[in-house]
Enzyme design. Structure first.
Site, PDB file in Angstrom:
ATOM      1  N   GLY A   1       0.803  -1.224   0.000  1.00 32.24           N
ATOM      2  CA  GLY A   1       0.000   0.000   0.000  1.00 32.24           C
ATOM      3  C   GLY A   1       0.828   1.262   0.000  1.00 32.24           C
ATOM      4  CG  HIS A   2       4.756   3.266   1.399  1.00 28.35           C
ATOM      5  ND1 HIS A   2       5.996   3.568   0.906  1.00 28.35           N
ATOM      6  CD2 HIS A   2       4.459   4.259   2.267  1.00 28.35           C
ATOM      7  CE1 HIS A   2       6.461   4.669   1.459  1.00 28.35           C
ATOM      8  NE2 HIS A   2       5.548   5.107   2.292  1.00 28.35           N
ATOM      9  CG  PHE A   3       2.894   5.709  -2.089  1.00 22.27           C
ATOM     10  CD1 PHE A   3       2.152   6.187  -1.013  1.00 22.27           C
ATOM     11  CD2 PHE A   3       4.242   5.985  -2.136  1.00 22.27           C
ATOM     12  CE1 PHE A   3       2.753   6.944  -0.009  1.00 22.27           C
ATOM     13  CE2 PHE A   3       4.849   6.731  -1.137  1.00 22.27           C
ATOM     14  CZ  PHE A   3       4.107   7.215  -0.066  1.00 22.27           C
TER      15      PHE A   3
ATOM     16  CB  VAL B   1       8.360   4.098  -2.543  1.00 21.27           C
ATOM     17  CG1 VAL B   1       9.616   4.649  -1.901  1.00 21.27           C
ATOM     18  CG2 VAL B   1       8.131   4.737  -3.901  1.00 21.27           C
TER      19      VAL B   1
END
Length: 140
Positions: A45-47, A52
């Protein structure tokens, strides 16, 4: 040391074991690496669409690689905990497919506190650097 050998020193286990291999060189410097596959929980979820590795995860990878510097204390029943981080700078994004290479040097110790200067690179480009402070506590 490979992941299984590192488990004799580190208390971390999957999914928090973030070192593929590590070693101490003749000068007493720690070296380690972690290959970012892209399926790790911290990039999901990043991103979305632009994965990243979070900076705090980069610092955790650095800390785990540098744990070899404290291996004698940990082998004697201690666990190294983060006590602080200072002078941290992020200079390049770390993405899936990258291999993060870490180098760390013990700069000072005082009682149960250990101070390490660490750096991390991808493809010989500096990604992250900082001073890591560890406190070694005996297991309860």
């Amino acid at each position: 040391m490979d992941r299984e050998q590192l488990k004799t020193i580190l208390p971390h286990r999957e999914p928090m074991l973030l070192v593929d291999q590590a070693y101490l060189d003749e000068a007493g410097m720690a070296h380690g690496s972690y290959a970012v596959g892209g399926d790790e929980w911290f990039v999901q979820g990043h991103f979305p669409g632009n994965p990243v590795v979070p900076g705090v995860i980069q610092l955790e990878i650095m800390a785990q690689c540098c744990a070899l510097l404290l291996s004698s204390e940990q082998s004697a029943g201690g666990i190294a905990y983060y006590a602080g981080i200072q002078n941290v700078r992020f200079r390049r994004k770390v993405r899936p497919g990258d291999v993060l290479q870490v180098q760390g040097e013990l700069t000072k110790s005082k009682g149960s506190f250990y101070f390490v200067h660490a750096q991390a690179w991808v493809d010989n480009e500096l990604c992250c650097q900082g001073d890591l402070i560890f406190a070694v506590e005996k297991e309860r």
